[in-house]
Design a protein around this motif. Sequence first.
Motif, PDB file in Angstrom:
ATOM      1  N   PHE A   1      43.985 -22.137 -57.571  1.00 10.14           N
ATOM      2  CA  PHE A   1      43.489 -21.197 -58.789  1.00 10.14           C
ATOM      3  C   PHE A   1      42.174 -21.500 -57.766  1.00 10.14           C
ATOM      4  O   PHE A   1      41.171 -22.834 -57.694  1.00 10.14           O
ATOM      5  CB  PHE A   1      43.293 -21.992 -60.023  1.00 10.14           C
ATOM      6  CG  PHE A   1      45.146 -20.840 -60.495  1.00 10.14           C
ATOM      7  CD1 PHE A   1      44.623 -19.732 -60.790  1.00 10.14           C
ATOM      8  CD2 PHE A   1      45.973 -21.810 -60.859  1.00 10.14           C
ATOM      9  CE1 PHE A   1      45.887 -18.985 -61.489  1.00 10.14           C
ATOM     10  CE2 PHE A   1      46.911 -21.214 -61.149  1.00 10.14           C
ATOM     11  CZ  PHE A   1      46.770 -19.955 -61.765  1.00 10.14           C
TER      12      PHE A   1
ATOM     13  N   LEU B   1      42.686 -26.635 -61.701  1.00 11.75           N
ATOM     14  CA  LEU B   1      43.429 -25.665 -61.205  1.00 11.75           C
ATOM     15  C   LEU B   1      43.433 -25.316 -59.684  1.00 11.75           C
ATOM     16  O   LEU B   1      43.578 -24.746 -58.776  1.00 11.75           O
ATOM     17  CB  LEU B   1      42.412 -24.627 -61.636  1.00 11.75           C
ATOM     18  CG  LEU B   1      42.355 -23.992 -63.382  1.00 11.75           C
ATOM     19  CD1 LEU B   1      40.951 -23.461 -64.197  1.00 11.75           C
ATOM     20  CD2 LEU B   1      43.331 -23.100 -63.543  1.00 11.75           C
TER      21      LEU B   1
ATOM     22  N   LYS C   1      45.956 -14.439 -57.844  1.00  8.82           N
ATOM     23  CA  LYS C   1      46.162 -14.766 -59.683  1.00  8.82           C
ATOM     24  C   LYS C   1      44.572 -15.487 -59.236  1.00  8.82           C
ATOM     25  O   LYS C   1      44.039 -15.455 -60.847  1.00  8.82           O
ATOM     26  CB  LYS C   1      47.205 -15.612 -60.027  1.00  8.82           C
ATOM     27  CG  LYS C   1      46.640 -17.365 -58.382  1.00  8.82           C
ATOM     28  CD  LYS C   1      47.447 -18.418 -58.550  1.00  8.82           C
ATOM     29  CE  LYS C   1      47.942 -19.895 -57.639  1.00  8.82           C
ATOM     30  NZ  LYS C   1      48.533 -20.562 -57.664  1.00  8.82           N
ATOM     31  N   SER C   2      43.732 -15.998 -58.453  1.00 10.91           N
ATOM     32  CA  SER C   2      42.582 -15.969 -58.596  1.00 10.91           C
ATOM     33  C   SER C   2      41.554 -15.149 -59.340  1.00 10.91           C
ATOM     34  O   SER C   2      40.538 -15.443 -60.505  1.00 10.91           O
ATOM     35  CB  SER C   2      42.002 -16.576 -56.843  1.00 10.91           C
ATOM     36  OG  SER C   2      43.049 -17.727 -57.260  1.00 10.91           O
TER      37      SER C   2
END
Length: 288
Positions: A256, A251, A146-147
Amino acid sequence: DFVEAALMRRAGYNVWLVSDLVGSYEQQPPDLLAELQRDRRWCQGNLQNARLMAEPGIHSVHRAMFVTGTMAYVSAPLWLAFLTLGTALWLSGSSLISSWSVLPAELAGLWIWTLCLLFLPRVLGIVAVLMRGEQRQFGGLWGLIKSSVMESGLAIVQAPVRMLAHSLFVLVALTGIKLDWKSPPREAAAVPWKVAASQLAPMTLVIALLAVGVAMIDPSALMWLMPVGLPLLLAIPLTVLTSQIALGTTLRDRGFLLIPEESRSPAVLRRAWMHALRLSRPAALATA
């Protein structure tokens, strides 16, 4: 350092680029404007070093490094010229593409190859992390994926802004305008709206006027220019938004964009942060 390495290699020494040394850290510029400030310095330095591509006795590997460093910035005006010429051909009716539903095989292949050049290094980076079993240091497998998706999205959105900025930097470097070699800030600080507007408003205004002109000639062309034009029109709010410390903290807390130094900070970094915190207090600073 690359110039020194090239001259050392020409003198007969072996030169190694060691990527696994530890214990040395440098903070990145905290926002897009600070990054562009750094890029302006790097652009001028890389173009100054470009003349060494033709220097006698330089090893081919070092010549390739000088070419890569030059193209890192010269590619921006080339991309801008490509977009300008393509738009002009489209609006004049001289484009070789009569309908985007029937794309020539050569252009389709070129498009696929371009996507590979842009995204394959990111895919290989993920594969390298997985092969070394280091995904936990990046927030786990899901955190790493996802990062990577978020970073790719931000890179796509910010790419048009960098294109125009780098094109200007190349022009400034070639014209010999004096440059103040001042390092950008490293500590996180939110970019004020006023600062972002003062630096990006002229570019946004020009893009808006061009969009109006294109719409008056052929509105359908706007759809194909939107991936580049829309980020330029929204450059000011995007710059302010991506500089917000609270957003970055949120985040990070959600996994993230984690890096190993954040998920498991080395002792030397923890000690550095401890001393920095102590020195930030007025009493400790007075004592020092």
